[in-house]
Design a protein around this motif. Sequence first.
Motif, short mmCIF file in Angstrom:
data_model
loop_
_atom_site.label_atom_id
_atom_site.label_comp_id
_atom_site.label_asym_id
_atom_site.label_seq_id
_atom_site.Cartn_x
_atom_site.Cartn_y
_atom_site.Cartn_z
N VAL A 312 0.86 -1.19 0.00
CA VAL A 312 0.00 0.00 0.00
C VAL A 312 0.90 1.23 0.00
N ASN A 313 0.74 2.08 -1.00
CA ASN A 313 1.56 3.29 -1.07
C ASN A 313 1.12 4.31 -0.03
N ILE A 314 2.09 5.03 0.50
CA ILE A 314 1.81 6.20 1.34
C ILE A 314 1.90 7.41 0.42
N LEU A 315 0.76 7.97 0.10
CA LEU A 315 0.68 9.06 -0.87
C LEU A 315 0.42 10.37 -0.16
N GLY A 316 1.31 11.30 -0.32
CA GLY A 316 1.14 12.63 0.27
C GLY A 316 1.76 12.76 1.64
N HIS A 334 0.23 -2.47 14.28
CA HIS A 334 0.30 -3.42 13.17
C HIS A 334 1.71 -4.03 13.11
N THR A 335 1.91 -5.02 13.93
CA THR A 335 3.25 -5.58 14.13
C THR A 335 3.74 -6.38 12.92
N ASP A 364 -6.84 -10.48 5.64
CA ASP A 364 -6.06 -9.99 6.78
C ASP A 364 -4.90 -9.11 6.34
N VAL A 365 -4.14 -9.56 5.31
CA VAL A 365 -2.99 -8.76 4.89
C VAL A 365 -3.44 -7.45 4.26
N ALA A 371 -4.53 -0.36 6.98
CA ALA A 371 -4.64 0.28 8.28
C ALA A 371 -3.30 0.87 8.72
N ALA A 372 -2.20 0.15 8.44
CA ALA A 372 -0.88 0.68 8.81
C ALA A 372 -0.55 1.92 7.99
N ALA A 373 -0.85 1.89 6.69
CA ALA A 373 -0.58 3.05 5.82
C ALA A 373 -1.41 4.26 6.24
#
Length: 377
Positions: A312-316, A334-335, A364-365, A371-373
């Motif tokens: 999942v990209n973190i955008l911005g 999110h371990t 799940d993944v 959620a982590a992103a």
Amino acid sequence: MALRVGVVGGGQLARMMIAPAEELGIDIRVLAETEGMSAGLAATAVGDYRDAETVLRFAREVDVLTFDHEHVPQDVLAALVDAGVAVHPGPAPLAVAQDKLVMRARMAELGMPQPDWAAVSDAAQLQDFLDAHGGRAVVKTPRGGYDGKGVRVVSAAIEADDWFAALAEDAHGGALLAEELVDFTRELAQQVARRPSGEVRAYPLVATTQRDGVCAEVIAPAPRAGERLERAAAAIGVAVAEGLGVTGMLAVELFETTDERVLINELAMRPHNSGHWTQDGAVTSQFEQHLRAVLDLPLGSTDATAPWTVMVNILGGPAEGGLTERFAPAMAAHTTAKIHTYGKDPRPGRKVGHVNVAGDDLDDVVYEGRAAAAFFD
């Protein structure tokens, strides 16, 4: 003496080559465009990649030259080859990645499946194409576009008038690329690695999700792909790599159509956003593989190490504050998430990092990755 790889371009792709280079004992050096870029840790030179002497001076200190992007001009590439520099990928395949009209023509020559297309030099030609394709089409500028830039869906030729005007002002002529508006169910990507001596390895086919023209999410392997689709996509990737003589990583972006065709959308001859999942989900990451390939070393296994991996990209990035202050809460919640950031300041729409999660359960993944992103929004 350590093998020396020079990378032209100081962005995040060069940055992510540094760790595997260190692990292999490769001396990696970067020609960055400006100070403070993502790959600054390995930047041994700063200069203009469009200037032949600058790039030649940098290349004299390495065994192999490769790239973080495809924008180095052909005259500079020719000067490198004339000087005896090992350039991977070489000028001929890079010319295909640099110009979408050249790419479409070469794919046609190789018999690869792709959308209907035409080079259109004026509004009348574009209107003819629209009339022949249901009144709507995709128009692209042949050079320089990425992440949705230089791409428009049009239903009237007048909607590309500014681009035709720019072509006329350029005084070099030229044309825009018109493509049929493909009715697709999803976008896929097939990555292939090829070394100069000819060894080729294909990675698992992945599904990609775009948001505003930018890759937002990748799932590996592509859900519900089936053996026939996986074989077809891998065959396309290998045929393109071999047909063009690509050396290094190749990403073939694909459309899966509603009538069950697979069509080539775009090509990238370098590590690619669709392959970031391999850092934490494959035996050999695309970044290590690229280094192996350009050095003509045996390629590593492309097998997945888990049933599913999501990127999942973190955008911005966050509107206020930096990325690092978000690390602790994201990691605590999110371990299983692996967080990768690029040393870039947050800016709307900018790729500043990504999250990988690998595991046994797809739902799940995907949840964990998203959620982590989200902690970095």
